[in-house]
Design a protein around this motif. Structure first.
Motif, mmCIF file in Angstrom:
data_model
loop_
_atom_site.group_PDB
_atom_site.id
_atom_site.type_symbol
_atom_site.label_atom_id
_atom_site.label_comp_id
_atom_site.label_asym_id
_atom_site.label_seq_id
_atom_site.Cartn_x
_atom_site.Cartn_y
_atom_site.Cartn_z
ATOM 1 N N THR A 54 -21.453 1.563 21.511
ATOM 2 C CA THR A 54 -20.593 0.714 21.361
ATOM 3 C C THR A 54 -21.440 -0.518 21.566
ATOM 4 O O THR A 54 -21.384 -0.996 22.673
ATOM 5 C CB THR A 54 -18.945 0.887 21.475
ATOM 6 O OG1 THR A 54 -18.480 1.897 21.075
ATOM 7 C CG2 THR A 54 -18.335 -0.401 21.135
ATOM 8 N N VAL A 55 -21.593 -1.591 20.348
ATOM 9 C CA VAL A 55 -22.096 -2.793 21.054
ATOM 10 C C VAL A 55 -21.092 -3.820 20.808
ATOM 11 O O VAL A 55 -20.112 -3.858 20.119
ATOM 12 C CB VAL A 55 -23.149 -3.336 19.858
ATOM 13 C CG1 VAL A 55 -24.256 -2.335 20.185
ATOM 14 C CG2 VAL A 55 -22.754 -3.389 18.523
ATOM 15 N N MET A 111 -23.896 -3.619 25.238
ATOM 16 C CA MET A 111 -23.554 -2.572 24.504
ATOM 17 C C MET A 111 -23.013 -1.384 25.681
ATOM 18 O O MET A 111 -23.850 -1.331 26.818
ATOM 19 C CB MET A 111 -25.119 -1.807 23.956
ATOM 20 C CG MET A 111 -25.061 -0.325 23.297
ATOM 21 S SD MET A 111 -26.231 -0.147 22.231
ATOM 22 C CE MET A 111 -27.646 0.218 23.621
ATOM 23 N N ALA A 112 -22.216 -0.394 25.316
ATOM 24 C CA ALA A 112 -21.776 0.678 26.054
ATOM 25 C C ALA A 112 -22.409 2.006 25.493
ATOM 26 O O ALA A 112 -22.155 2.143 24.485
ATOM 27 C CB ALA A 112 -20.091 0.608 26.218
ATOM 28 N N GLY A 113 -22.971 2.930 26.312
ATOM 29 C CA GLY A 113 -23.502 3.904 25.920
ATOM 30 C C GLY A 113 -22.826 5.248 26.696
ATOM 31 O O GLY A 113 -22.567 5.254 27.685
ATOM 32 N N ALA A 114 -22.484 6.091 25.725
ATOM 33 C CA ALA A 114 -21.878 7.367 26.200
ATOM 34 C C ALA A 114 -22.929 8.239 25.881
ATOM 35 O O ALA A 114 -23.107 8.809 24.708
ATOM 36 C CB ALA A 114 -20.475 7.728 25.762
ATOM 37 N N MET A 163 -23.965 11.614 27.050
ATOM 38 C CA MET A 163 -24.041 13.058 27.583
ATOM 39 C C MET A 163 -23.661 13.195 28.846
ATOM 40 O O MET A 163 -22.434 13.495 29.342
ATOM 41 C CB MET A 163 -25.295 13.728 27.050
ATOM 42 C CG MET A 163 -25.549 13.735 25.809
ATOM 43 S SD MET A 163 -27.136 14.558 25.254
ATOM 44 C CE MET A 163 -26.560 16.492 25.418
ATOM 45 N N GLY A 164 -24.523 12.871 29.785
ATOM 46 C CA GLY A 164 -24.237 13.051 31.045
ATOM 47 C C GLY A 164 -24.234 11.749 31.981
ATOM 48 O O GLY A 164 -23.872 11.410 33.039
ATOM 49 N N ASP A 165 -24.436 10.811 31.123
ATOM 50 C CA ASP A 165 -24.317 9.397 31.811
ATOM 51 C C ASP A 165 -23.546 8.390 30.850
ATOM 52 O O ASP A 165 -23.327 8.626 29.841
ATOM 53 C CB ASP A 165 -25.711 8.792 31.791
ATOM 54 C CG ASP A 165 -26.832 9.625 32.619
ATOM 55 O OD1 ASP A 165 -26.729 9.300 33.945
ATOM 56 O OD2 ASP A 165 -27.901 10.002 32.162
ATOM 57 N N GLY A 166 -22.899 7.456 31.677
ATOM 58 C CA GLY A 166 -22.242 6.157 31.083
ATOM 59 C C GLY A 166 -23.124 5.103 31.280
ATOM 60 O O GLY A 166 -23.250 4.855 32.502
ATOM 61 N N ALA A 167 -23.303 4.178 30.473
ATOM 62 C CA ALA A 167 -24.264 3.160 30.642
ATOM 63 C C ALA A 167 -23.990 1.827 29.967
ATOM 64 O O ALA A 167 -23.120 1.863 28.989
ATOM 65 C CB ALA A 167 -25.474 3.578 30.142
ATOM 66 N N LEU A 168 -24.395 0.679 30.535
ATOM 67 C CA LEU A 168 -24.183 -0.735 30.145
ATOM 68 C C LEU A 168 -25.559 -1.333 29.929
ATOM 69 O O LEU A 168 -26.339 -0.834 30.851
ATOM 70 C CB LEU A 168 -23.500 -1.322 31.200
ATOM 71 C CG LEU A 168 -23.307 -3.002 30.757
ATOM 72 C CD1 LEU A 168 -22.308 -2.937 29.661
ATOM 73 C CD2 LEU A 168 -22.649 -3.663 32.054
ATOM 74 N N TRP A 174 -20.180 12.777 28.279
ATOM 75 C CA TRP A 174 -19.800 11.197 27.834
ATOM 76 C C TRP A 174 -19.904 11.372 26.510
ATOM 77 O O TRP A 174 -21.081 11.240 25.762
ATOM 78 C CB TRP A 174 -20.620 10.518 28.695
ATOM 79 C CG TRP A 174 -20.546 10.559 30.062
ATOM 80 C CD1 TRP A 174 -20.875 11.590 30.830
ATOM 81 C CD2 TRP A 174 -20.141 9.858 31.033
ATOM 82 N NE1 TRP A 174 -20.631 11.277 32.146
ATOM 83 C CE2 TRP A 174 -20.101 10.114 32.285
ATOM 84 C CE3 TRP A 174 -19.402 8.405 30.765
ATOM 85 C CZ2 TRP A 174 -19.502 9.447 33.729
ATOM 86 C CZ3 TRP A 174 -18.982 7.500 31.802
ATOM 87 C CH2 TRP A 174 -19.167 8.363 33.261
ATOM 88 N N HIS A 175 -18.563 10.807 25.725
ATOM 89 C CA HIS A 175 -18.667 11.072 24.216
ATOM 90 C C HIS A 175 -18.776 9.595 23.359
ATOM 91 O O HIS A 175 -19.458 9.435 22.586
ATOM 92 C CB HIS A 175 -17.367 11.832 23.750
ATOM 93 C CG HIS A 175 -17.176 11.848 22.415
ATOM 94 N ND1 HIS A 175 -16.466 10.922 21.706
ATOM 95 C CD2 HIS A 175 -17.546 12.824 21.624
ATOM 96 C CE1 HIS A 175 -16.623 11.226 20.290
ATOM 97 N NE2 HIS A 175 -17.016 12.288 20.001
ATOM 98 N N SER A 176 -17.849 8.832 23.955
ATOM 99 C CA SER A 176 -17.494 7.483 23.332
ATOM 100 C C SER A 176 -17.247 6.235 24.362
ATOM 101 O O SER A 176 -16.734 6.697 25.492
ATOM 102 C CB SER A 176 -16.614 7.635 22.330
ATOM 103 O OG SER A 176 -15.510 7.836 22.409
#
Length: 426
Positions: A208-209, A216-219, A221-226, A250-252
């Motif tokens: 999601t940007v 951007m936020a990234g979901a 699989m095994g990581d949540g990221a910025l 980590w899905h969305s």
């Protein structure tokens, strides 16, 4: 919350196997993905929506987004070719095709297929990033795809795989769309996974940007990221978090409007299991709320709390956190969210540590004796109403009346792709 209208799945999309998927909006139209193609609805009268056209174009998941007169469709199943007449083909066949399809929707009653771009590992989901400055007449498509066991390993999709594919589309000449970058988002390989709880990071499920904030936020699989996406062709990782206790997949992800919080979802069981029950408990298959502390390269994600619907669902109901969007109320952080057969929940996370539910809608199980995949795939707020693409029941239109959400009715958009998050107030 009141159900105002429902349009059942029809024609080529009527079968149980033809799953409804994501939604996008432009003007008076809603665009709904389905594993067999997509449907365009006229929602100028939300209580009486009508079908404008259906386009048969098989290729799961057919997640969907809109930019001007262009429609983008994700194909994440191995196909014989890039046409809408393709048939299934083994992923191990080097001639098989997966990727992004582009349509011209200037005439919603008669969409025209324009272009296809093949991508490694296909396109499970995708996210649009508008170009800026000299690129203002282009849109970037961030293609999310991942490996999930040996069955997804193909000729151009092999371990290790922790990249995304970036397609640049000249909006005035979409036939010129082409891959411009394949950045590796996790140079260290990402989460290696562990036991039966946490998936290894072999790609991203959803991105999601927030273009106004260059974030951007990234979901994944095994990581949540910025991430920093100030250069759309070169996203840069700012911070990454893991939850090896409660998060499986980590899905969305969704920002709040101020972009100082992110809600991540955990799709425990892949959306096909009954996880909204006392056995699983309140912290698994849930949302995790993180505050973004600090700014720029020094920003960090700090866990604050979990949120999960409190209603216990039947063992025949697939139920887990899934796609949702902000309900734009100034000074508040409120979301509407799909929970498959758990229904649709409207909840407040203004206090990151104490989220609570405002209202909900659900139908109950499709069956009392067997698991049938169903329920709300995506539930999004658009111009005063909630639109839900129910996997089996079709398009739902709902309305919520509550003093906490009523101010949102005055916010009007011309276009909405939830994974390209708008700035409602700044």
């Amino acid at each position: 919350m009141t159900l105002l209208a429902n349009i059942p799945k029809q024609g080529d999309f009527a079968s149980t196997a033809a799953l409804n998927s994501d939604l996008a909006f432009k003007g008076k139209y809603a665009y709904a993905g389905n594993y067999n193609g997509f449907v365009i609805y006229d929602i100028s009268k939300p209580s009486k929506p009508t079908i404008v056209s259906q386009v048969l174009c098989p290729g799961s998941q057919n997640d969907i987004s809109i930019s001007g007169n262009l429609l983008f469709l994700s194909t994440d199943s191995s196909r014989s070719d890039n046409s809408c007449q393709s048939v299934a083909k083994p992923v191990t066949d080097p001639t098989a095709w997966e990727g992004i399809k582009i349509f011209d929707i200037s005439d919603p009653a008669n969409p025209q297929y324009v272009k296809a771009v093949e991508t490694d590992c296909g396109s499970h989901t995708h996210t649009l990033v508008p170009g800026k400055g000299v690129d203002r007449n282009s849109v970037y498509v961030y293609v999310s795809s991942y490996l999930l066991g040996d069955t997804s390993v193909g000729a151009d999709c092999k371990y290790p795989f922790d990249q995304i594919t970036i397609i640049k589309v000249p909006t005035k000449n979409p036939t010129g769309a082409a891959v411009v970058a394949e950045p590796v988002l996790f140079p260290d390989g990402g989460n290696p996974g562990g036991g039966s709880t946490t998936y290894p990071t072999t790609g991203c499920h959803d991105l999601t940007v927030y273009p106004d904030k260059d974030l951007m936020a990234g979901a994944c699989m095994g990581d949540g990221a910025l991430f920093d996406v100030s250069n759309p062709a070169k996203p840069k990782l700012i911070d990454v978090v893991r939850d090896t206790v409660n998060f499986a997949f980590w899905h969305s992800a969704s920002f709040n409007n101020k972009a100082n919080k992110i809600v991540f979802t955990d799709e425990l069981g892949g959306g096909g299991a009954a996880t909204c029950n006392p056995t699983i408990g309140p912290n698994r298959g849930a949302n995790a709320i993180y505050d973004i502390v600090g700014h720029g390269k020094k920003a960090e994600l700090k866990f604050r709390s979990y949120y999960k619907i409190s209603r216990a669902n039947a063992d025949t109901e697939n139920c887990v956190a899934h796609n949702g969007s902000l309900i734009p109320v100034k000074g508040k952080d409120i979301m509407v969210q799909a929970w498959y057969q758990g229904g649709i929940s409207v909840w407040d996370f203004t206090n990151s540590r104490k989220p609570y539910e405002i209202g909900f809608f659900e139908r109950g199980p499709l069956s009392d004796t067997q698991m049938i995949t169903g329920g709300s795939w995506s539930a999004y707020y658009y111009n005063g109403y909630i639109y839900s693409n129910d996997i089996q029941k079709g398009l739902d239109v709902l309305q919520i009346r509550d003093k906490r959400t009523d101010p949102a009715r005055w916010i009007k958009l011309k276009e909405l792709n939830v994974q390209t998050q708008p700035n409602y107030f700044d």
